[in-house]
Structures are given as C-alpha cells and as structure tokens.
Design an enzyme around this catalytic site. Structure first.
Site, PDB file in Angstrom:
ATOM      1  N   ILE A  18      14.508  -4.158   9.444  1.00 33.54           N
ATOM      2  CA  ILE A  18      13.402  -5.015   9.894  1.00 33.54           C
ATOM      3  C   ILE A  18      13.786  -6.487   9.750  1.00 33.54           C
ATOM      4  O   ILE A  18      13.574  -7.295  10.656  1.00 33.54           O
ATOM      5  CB  ILE A  18      12.106  -4.681   9.118  1.00 33.54           C
ATOM      6  CG1 ILE A  18      11.685  -3.235   9.418  1.00 33.54           C
ATOM      7  CG2 ILE A  18      10.986  -5.661   9.482  1.00 33.54           C
ATOM      8  CD1 ILE A  18      10.541  -2.694   8.570  1.00 33.54           C
ATOM      9  N   ASP A  62      20.541 -11.730  -5.087  1.00 33.09           N
ATOM     10  CA  ASP A  62      19.722 -10.585  -5.488  1.00 33.09           C
ATOM     11  C   ASP A  62      18.329 -11.084  -5.903  1.00 33.09           C
ATOM     12  O   ASP A  62      18.229 -12.007  -6.722  1.00 33.09           O
ATOM     13  CB  ASP A  62      20.426  -9.898  -6.670  1.00 33.09           C
ATOM     14  CG  ASP A  62      19.905  -8.510  -6.931  1.00 33.09           C
ATOM     15  OD1 ASP A  62      18.675  -8.332  -6.981  1.00 33.09           O
ATOM     16  OD2 ASP A  62      20.736  -7.598  -7.093  1.00 33.09           O
ATOM     17  N   SER A 126       3.174  -1.348   2.435  1.00 38.14           N
ATOM     18  CA  SER A 126       3.504  -0.019   2.985  1.00 38.14           C
ATOM     19  C   SER A 126       2.294   0.879   3.131  1.00 38.14           C
ATOM     20  O   SER A 126       1.383   0.857   2.299  1.00 38.14           O
ATOM     21  CB  SER A 126       4.522   0.648   2.056  1.00 38.14           C
ATOM     22  OG  SER A 126       4.655   2.008   2.368  1.00 38.14           O
ATOM     23  N   TYR A 150       7.810   4.845  -5.372  1.00 36.35           N
ATOM     24  CA  TYR A 150       7.887   3.826  -4.314  1.00 36.35           C
ATOM     25  C   TYR A 150       6.492   3.314  -3.961  1.00 36.35           C
ATOM     26  O   TYR A 150       6.260   2.108  -3.855  1.00 36.35           O
ATOM     27  CB  TYR A 150       8.566   4.422  -3.067  1.00 36.35           C
ATOM     28  CG  TYR A 150       8.518   3.522  -1.848  1.00 36.35           C
ATOM     29  CD1 TYR A 150       9.317   2.381  -1.774  1.00 36.35           C
ATOM     30  CD2 TYR A 150       7.658   3.799  -0.781  1.00 36.35           C
ATOM     31  CE1 TYR A 150       9.268   1.544  -0.668  1.00 36.35           C
ATOM     32  CE2 TYR A 150       7.606   2.978   0.329  1.00 36.35           C
ATOM     33  CZ  TYR A 150       8.415   1.854   0.389  1.00 36.35           C
ATOM     34  OH  TYR A 150       8.355   1.021   1.486  1.00 36.35           O
ATOM     35  N   LYS A 154       4.820  -0.573  -4.120  1.00 35.34           N
ATOM     36  CA  LYS A 154       4.269  -1.305  -2.969  1.00 35.34           C
ATOM     37  C   LYS A 154       2.805  -1.682  -3.215  1.00 35.34           C
ATOM     38  O   LYS A 154       2.347  -2.721  -2.749  1.00 35.34           O
ATOM     39  CB  LYS A 154       4.425  -0.455  -1.697  1.00 35.34           C
ATOM     40  CG  LYS A 154       5.869  -0.404  -1.211  1.00 35.34           C
ATOM     41  CD  LYS A 154       6.274  -1.772  -0.670  1.00 35.34           C
ATOM     42  CE  LYS A 154       7.733  -1.921  -0.441  1.00 35.34           C
ATOM     43  NZ  LYS A 154       8.094  -3.206   0.165  1.00 35.34           N
ATOM     44  N   ARG A 285       8.566  18.128   1.824  1.00 35.83           N
ATOM     45  CA  ARG A 285       9.253  17.208   0.922  1.00 35.83           C
ATOM     46  C   ARG A 285       8.264  16.626  -0.085  1.00 35.83           C
ATOM     47  O   ARG A 285       7.147  16.265   0.291  1.00 35.83           O
ATOM     48  CB  ARG A 285       9.873  16.087   1.769  1.00 35.83           C
ATOM     49  CG  ARG A 285      11.054  15.442   1.135  1.00 35.83           C
ATOM     50  CD  ARG A 285      11.680  14.459   2.082  1.00 35.83           C
ATOM     51  NE  ARG A 285      10.743  13.396   2.482  1.00 35.83           N
ATOM     52  CZ  ARG A 285      11.125  12.271   3.100  1.00 35.83           C
ATOM     53  NH1 ARG A 285      12.386  12.087   3.403  1.00 35.83           N
ATOM     54  NH2 ARG A 285      10.241  11.357   3.432  1.00 35.83           N
TER      55      ARG A 285
HETATM   56  P1  NAD Z   1      16.327  -1.784   4.862  1.00 38.61           P
HETATM   57  O1  NAD Z   1      16.848  -0.967   3.710  1.00 38.61           O
HETATM   58  O2  NAD Z   1      17.024  -1.696   6.159  1.00 38.61           O
HETATM   59  O3  NAD Z   1      16.208  -3.313   4.439  1.00 38.61           O
HETATM   60  C1  NAD Z   1      15.983  -3.754   3.136  1.00 38.61           C
HETATM   61  C2  NAD Z   1      16.917  -4.914   2.880  1.00 38.61           C
HETATM   62  O4  NAD Z   1      16.673  -5.416   1.559  1.00 38.61           O
HETATM   63  C3  NAD Z   1      18.395  -4.526   2.946  1.00 38.61           C
HETATM   64  O5  NAD Z   1      19.104  -5.438   3.744  1.00 38.61           O
HETATM   65  C4  NAD Z   1      18.841  -4.581   1.500  1.00 38.61           C
HETATM   66  O6  NAD Z   1      20.224  -4.872   1.361  1.00 38.61           O
HETATM   67  C5  NAD Z   1      17.935  -5.657   0.953  1.00 38.61           C
HETATM   68  N1  NAD Z   1      17.807  -5.575  -0.495  1.00 38.61           N
HETATM   69  C6  NAD Z   1      17.573  -4.462  -1.248  1.00 38.61           C
HETATM   70  N2  NAD Z   1      17.561  -4.770  -2.536  1.00 38.61           N
HETATM   71  C7  NAD Z   1      17.776  -6.103  -2.621  1.00 38.61           C
HETATM   72  C8  NAD Z   1      17.894  -7.006  -3.702  1.00 38.61           C
HETATM   73  N3  NAD Z   1      17.796  -6.576  -4.969  1.00 38.61           N
HETATM   74  N4  NAD Z   1      18.117  -8.311  -3.437  1.00 38.61           N
HETATM   75  C9  NAD Z   1      18.246  -8.743  -2.153  1.00 38.61           C
HETATM   76  N5  NAD Z   1      18.159  -7.931  -1.085  1.00 38.61           N
HETATM   77  C10 NAD Z   1      17.926  -6.630  -1.327  1.00 38.61           C
HETATM   78  O7  NAD Z   1      14.789  -1.350   5.002  1.00 38.61           O
HETATM   79  P2  NAD Z   1      13.716  -1.742   6.122  1.00 38.61           P
HETATM   80  O8  NAD Z   1      13.292  -0.466   6.756  1.00 38.61           O
HETATM   81  O9  NAD Z   1      14.186  -2.846   6.956  1.00 38.61           O
HETATM   82  O10 NAD Z   1      12.505  -2.202   5.182  1.00 38.61           O
HETATM   83  C11 NAD Z   1      12.155  -3.571   5.020  1.00 38.61           C
HETATM   84  C12 NAD Z   1      10.896  -3.639   4.168  1.00 38.61           C
HETATM   85  O11 NAD Z   1       9.831  -2.950   4.811  1.00 38.61           O
HETATM   86  C13 NAD Z   1      11.010  -3.029   2.793  1.00 38.61           C
HETATM   87  O12 NAD Z   1      10.277  -3.822   1.893  1.00 38.61           O
HETATM   88  C14 NAD Z   1      10.361  -1.681   2.934  1.00 38.61           C
HETATM   89  O13 NAD Z   1       9.851  -1.180   1.708  1.00 38.61           O
HETATM   90  C15 NAD Z   1       9.256  -2.022   3.928  1.00 38.61           C
HETATM   91  N6  NAD Z   1       8.747  -0.874   4.689  1.00 38.61           N
HETATM   92  C16 NAD Z   1       9.529  -0.310   5.648  1.00 38.61           C
HETATM   93  C17 NAD Z   1       9.022   0.749   6.385  1.00 38.61           C
HETATM   94  C18 NAD Z   1       9.840   1.402   7.466  1.00 38.61           C
HETATM   95  O14 NAD Z   1       9.320   2.304   8.123  1.00 38.61           O
HETATM   96  N7  NAD Z   1      11.090   1.002   7.722  1.00 38.61           N
HETATM   97  C19 NAD Z   1       7.732   1.258   6.132  1.00 38.61           C
HETATM   98  C20 NAD Z   1       6.969   0.647   5.132  1.00 38.61           C
HETATM   99  C21 NAD Z   1       7.473  -0.430   4.430  1.00 38.61           C
END
Ligand code: NAD
Length: 327
Positions: A18, A62, A126, A150, A154, A285
C-alpha cells in the site's frame, strides 16, 4: 503565476504494497514524499519507478527506533502511517514482534508527529478491529472483541490516536482497510495475502488452497479506492471529519469461491489451461472471521468518498499487472 509549493508527506512502510502505491500516486501529484521503511516485508523493487525522483527521499529506518522516527518527521506536513507487520497468522506465531512494531512503533510515530507539529496523522487501521461482532454491514461505532494479536494491535492504534487527538490536539484519521488488493501486493512468503497468492498459484498451474469451504466472504478493496481514501483523509477541511476512523472498502462482499472463479476466468484469457484448475479445500484458519462487509456511508457522508473499483474491475487491473510483472 508562481505555483503553490505542495506539502511534504511522510509515508511509513512506503516500500510495502500500500505504501509504495501511495508514494507513487502522491509523487505524480507533485507532493514531496519521504518514505521510512526497514524492508521487513517491503521491497526495494517496489520503489523502482520513483527512487530517483527529485521529490522522493528514502530513509531506511525502523519505527521501533525513536531517533529514526524523529528524523523522518522533520519538516513533514502529513504522515501517512502504513508501517506495520500485517497478517493474523504471523501475529499468532510471534505476538511479541507484532506488538513491538504495531503498538510501540505506532506510539513512537505519534510522539514524533506531535513533537514535529505535523498537520495530520493518517494511519492504516484494520477491519480486524470488528473482531467477533457478527452484524453486517460493519459500521464504525459497533465493534466486537479482537480475535488475534494483530487485531488487538490495530485496535490499540485507534485508542492511542484518539487519546493523542484529545490530549495533545494532534489531528488523526484512522482508515480501517478491508482486504486490500492490487499491483505490487507480494504474492510470496508464508504470510502472503489471498489474492496475490491465488494468482501466483494459478499462473503456475497449481491449485489454489482455500481455508474452509470457500463460503467465507470478504469486502475486497482495490488499491485505488484506498489511495482515494488516503487523499480525502489528508485534504479534508471538514472539522467533523477528523479525529475519527473510517471503513475503507468497496461496500460489497464476495465469497472466496467467487473470487477464485473470477481469477480463473480473467487469467484464462492469458493462459487457457488455467480454466481447468481445481480448487483445494483445507480446514478453517484460526482467527478468521466468517464474513466481512463494510458500510461506507460514513466515508461517503463526511469525506465524499466515491470508490471507483468493484472487485471485478480491480481484479482485471490486478491480473493484468501480475501477468506482465510476474510471468
Ligand atoms: P506490507 O507488508 O506490504 O507493508 C508494510 C510495510 O511496513 C513494509 O514495507 C515493511 O517493510 C514496513 N515495516 C514493517 N515493519 C517496519 C518497521 N519496524 N519499521 C519500518 N517499516 C516497517 O503490508 P501492506 O498490505 O501494504 O499494509 C500496509 C498497512 O495496512 C499495514 O499497517 C497493515 O496492517 C494495514 N492493513 C493492510 C490490509 C491489507 O489488506 N493489505 C488490511 C488492513 C490493514
């Protein structure tokens, strides 16, 4: 006429699915974009299209480190906080790391944003926050008990954001994403999301493996709808629209069985053998809710949200992208 200087955005997790889409979109709209990422689950190739853009800056760091957070927010107008460890099963296997990143890291980002006086903090919440509440569609004000570590993290994010807006006057908006999908979503790894995983399996002529009987349903949300919500949350001038949370979804639900049949249909236009691949079914799951469907009335009413992509429309785009980029 001199053009107005656009704001500076910090997109945490900007190397992820995202986040990298948000970086790309806002650079195209001439914002200055800073990405903070530690590449835990994100990838450098997600930044390929804009890594050398003059308005883009990558900070490898980080969110668990307060100094990294403080450095990243310097001179920033808006934070779009995406960094987190996603996946319910990952959080069940390793709740401590999930909590460190998703709760402590989130709090670090809130503190850094408050100290840097950012204009608004928009964050990825989320749909898992609905937990065991059974009513459909989900409305923002009615949630249940979380069903996984998780989901707890959130929900805690929302509680902290609310306290920071009340106590310190930091403007916050939480976006409860519902099963987001689209270009750049990682199909690989133990914790891959269902759509890219199924696309990959079908492209390799393997059977997609569904947990349960395939009748669980989800409000699958195409990435461009999510981008629209982030932009609206960032730009809204409506005082009633801030310091709250929004469902970020399309507002329709489809079963896993439906999803696979669309994927087979769309992918078989590229490779006719895919049409004959059978699905495999396994046990349910842990931590999965049976059905999920968002009411998007609040986002429509307060932000003017108008999602452009249904599941089918989004899948056409996503399948095309995966075919060109993974084959
Ligand atoms: P993703 O894993 O592709 O992206 C998460 C990013 O955060 C990655 O680039 C990762 O390297 C970075 N990251 C993780 N830990 C880190 C840290 N300690 N310091 C710095 N960077 C860090 O996941 P996504 O699907 O793009 O999700 C983005 C956000 O949206 C997240 O917060 C996730 O919980 C939330 N979310 C996603 C979905 C979905 O369907 N994809 C649904 C609900 C919520």
């Amino acid at each position: 006429m001199k053009q107005e200087t656009k704001s500076t955005l910090l997109i945490t997790g900007g190397a992820g699915f995202i986040g990298s889409n948000l970086c790309e979109y806002f650079l195209e709209k001439e914002y200055k974009v800073i990405c903070l990422d530690n590449f835990a689950t994100g990838h450098r190739y997600n930044l390929k299209g804009f890594i050398n853009h003059p308005n883009f800056k990558l900070i490898e760091g980080d969110i668990r480190n307060v100094i990294d957070c403080a450095n990243a927010v310097k001179g920033v107008d808006y934070v779009l906080h995406q960094a987190a460890l996603g996946s319910v099963p990952r959080s069940i296997n390793d709740p401590i790391t999930t909590n460190d990143v998703n709760v402590s890291g989130f709090l670090n980002m809130l503190v850094a944003s408050r100290e840097a006086k950012v204009k608004r903090f928009i964050y990825a919440a989320s749909s898992s926050t609905y937990g065991d509440s059974v009513g459909l569609p989900k409305v923002e004000e009615v949630i249940g008990k979380p069903l996984s570590p998780y989901a707890i993290t959130k929900y805690v994010n929302e509680l902290y954001a609310d306290i920071f807006s009340k106590t310190y006057g930091l403007e916050t908006i939480g976006l409860r994403y519902f099963n987001v999908f689209g270009r750049k979503q990682d199909p690989k790894g133990a914790y891959a999301a269902v759509i890219p995983k199924f696309v990959m399996q079908l492209m390799q002529h393997e059977s997609p493996k569904i947990n349960g009987d395939g009748n669980f349903s989800r409000d699958f949300t195409y990435i461009d709808n999510v981008i629209q919500m982030n932009e609206l949350a960032m730009t809204t001038q409506n005082p009633l629209a801030i310091n709250t949370v929004y469902n970020t979804a399309y507002g329709d639900r489809n079963t896993l069985n439906n999803l696979v049949s669309y994927l087979k249909e769309y992918l078989s236009k590229y490779d006719s053998k895919i049409a004959n691949i059978e699905v495999e079914y396994g046990p349910d799951r842990e931590g999965d809710i049976p059905h999920s469907l968002a009411s998007i009335d609040k986002a429509k009413g307060l932000l003017g949200y108008d999602p452009k992509y249904s599941l089918q429309e989004g899948l056409h785009e996503a399948v095309d992208w995966y075919w060109k980029n993974l084959k």
